[in-house]
Design an enzyme around this catalytic site. Sequence first.
Site, PDB file in Angstrom:
ATOM      1  N   SER A  29      28.284 -49.245  15.858  1.00 59.34           N
ATOM      2  CA  SER A  29      29.220 -48.458  15.043  1.00 59.34           C
ATOM      3  C   SER A  29      28.742 -47.042  14.739  1.00 59.34           C
ATOM      4  CB  SER A  29      29.500 -49.190  13.730  1.00 59.34           C
ATOM      5  OG  SER A  29      30.235 -50.381  13.980  1.00 59.34           O
TER       6      SER A  29
ATOM      7  N   GLU B 271     -29.509 -32.472  42.995  1.00 62.22           N
ATOM      8  CA  GLU B 271     -28.177 -32.150  43.512  1.00 62.22           C
ATOM      9  C   GLU B 271     -28.111 -30.890  44.370  1.00 62.22           C
ATOM     10  OE1 GLU B 271     -25.306 -34.038  43.040  1.00 62.22           O
ATOM     11  OE2 GLU B 271     -26.721 -35.517  42.270  1.00 62.22           O
TER      12      GLU B 271
END
Length: 702
Positions: free
Chosen positions: A387, A104
């Site tokens: 309710s 790399e």
Amino acid sequence: MNNQQPNQPTERGFKAHFKRFWRRFQLTRWLIVIVLTGFLVLSGYLTFIAKTANVGDLKAALDNPTQIYDRKNNKAGTLYSQKGTSVPLRKISTNLQKAVISTEDRNFYHEHGFSVKGIGRALFLYAKNKLLGRDYISGGGSTLTQQLVKNAYLTQEQTFTRKFKELFLAIEVENVYNKKDILAMYLTNAYFGNGVWGVQDASERYFGTSAANLTVSQSAVLAGMLTNPNGYNPIYHPKAAKQRRNVVLDLMVENGDLSQTQAKRDQATAIVTNDDYTYKNSYKYPYYFDAVINEAIKKYGLTESEIMNKGYKIYTTLDQDNQKQMQTLFKNNSYFPSNASDGTKVQAASIAIDPNTGGVEAVVGGRGKHVFRGYNRATQMRRQPGSTIKPLAVYTPALENGYFYDSQLTDKKKSYGSNHYTPHNYGGTYSGKLPMYQALAQSTNAPAVWLLNKIGVDKGYESVKKFGLPVSKSDKNLALALGGLKTGVSPQQLAQAYTAFADNGVRHSAHYIRKIVDASGNVVVSTDDTQAKTKKVMSKKTAKQMTSMMMGVFNYGTGTTAKPYGYTIAGKTGSTEADGDADATRDKWIVGYTPDVVVTTWEGFDSTSSKQHLEDVSGTGEGPLFQAEMQGILPNTKGTSFDTKDASTLAKAQNNSSSSSSNSSSDIWDSVQKGIDNAGKSFNNVADKVKSWWEKAKSAVD
């Protein structure tokens, strides 16, 4: 030829004029100044980005996952999406270090975060792509340090803007950290396919060993995966992985890290994989952790990536005991109705909130498989409250406007307005007259609508707004008394509204986060920032009377099957009809509370139809689920008792007194309440005994 001659002097004249103009105004110098100024401005901007990126926190952020802490500051779990097991460089094989550097970034130890050759190669490839009509940068140019900052700070877009940011950030990282730290950060956070991050986890996943014990061949395989983790996966693509490994071995020879003889020997060997990796799932409370992430994003401006990867410590209001038992109950199918005929599960959601702080202690947003940051019915769903809205829209404003808990209400089938709105009681029965506390406990519809009409829809509408429920002008009608809202509510919004009853009339906004600290110990979100917003919704006296009436819901009203053994709670039930069919129910709700906790539970199908609906309100319901939730949660609370009694008990005392006294309901209420505080003090002792009995019973069953 003669026709062309007149144009030549004109062309020469234009060029001469342009040269004189250029020299006269010194345009070359101005062009240089503009270019240099642009370069300086860009450099200054990029330097500012690099200096303000908190590069000093990078190592701590990468080494540590984001930790979630509960309300007692105990660890509750971790969040991470791009993190592996963190290990220091000394515990990573030098074989792997050499393989990665050879592949790399060969000049890693000799450069300062960037490579001049690499940048030149990137520019060449960019120019080549431009000529070929490709508008992007295709590879090349990035050092290990640049790759590290790209993964930590930037996106994967291939643009010059990102490359310039990457360059300046890489230089800043090199200024702050040494090469060993940079290499360790890169290796422990690189991606290796299969959802595996970091060399330690990759070593276990592919070779069944630790990163410290990797051979040269194994190291070459992992190093080769960095450019294409999935394409060079040794498990799924062994041939490609072997070819790539052999290329890496040759690169190690070129870089002087391996002899030609050893390289050939390793190239001749097969890749032998061995999976010894165990995924550690610390996302223990998925719906709660989802809500924490959502709150951090929406309220405090953090991104999901920052939350998941920057090593924060997030202190929450979570009660782990309550959360565990709630999750366990949701996995037990016996607490829920049977699936629909097409196999669709009945869904549900529950939430528990501390009414004194607004802190959410537990939340479950559904049944079945959880999806990360997916649909949370407890917080995101909007359904008609039925309710459960009656205490908010009708009875609270009625008490605030001169009515009493025992005021007689009309219970008759009656039509209202030009549209002849006609509410119906369940079962079609009407008593003519009944006291307010009884109408609430038994959830009769006709008296609620009659009372809202008496006090005025505007008062009911404003009351609902005070409780924090989302209402619009289209909701300003008598249907409000029965929960007829255009938008609907979530379980969290409903529980938040009921905190006002539990805390003497003061509503507390629901929240999950107490504090956020970054990886370096700096406070990102303070307790001052997370303090719950409060609003005075009603007087303390009204809150007490409402609690007194709502105790009847669980003592003799619609919530008797949901009452926890040995505890006194108050609250309300609710349901909504499916497509106007009284025997088919769309939603079922229960809200219950003590002075220490508010719990809301909803049950229903995500999509209601003729095949997907709940049975009528008298059939199988959520009572057992809610009861079990409260039975598990209440022992974890302080056990604070209510400073009032059931309204039916108070009414009996009033009736006994009224035969010999002309006092008003309000006066009698006040006199009865004086003796309740002493009686309430003995409640905790009884509750402790019941708690002990319940724990023994659970142990026996287990």
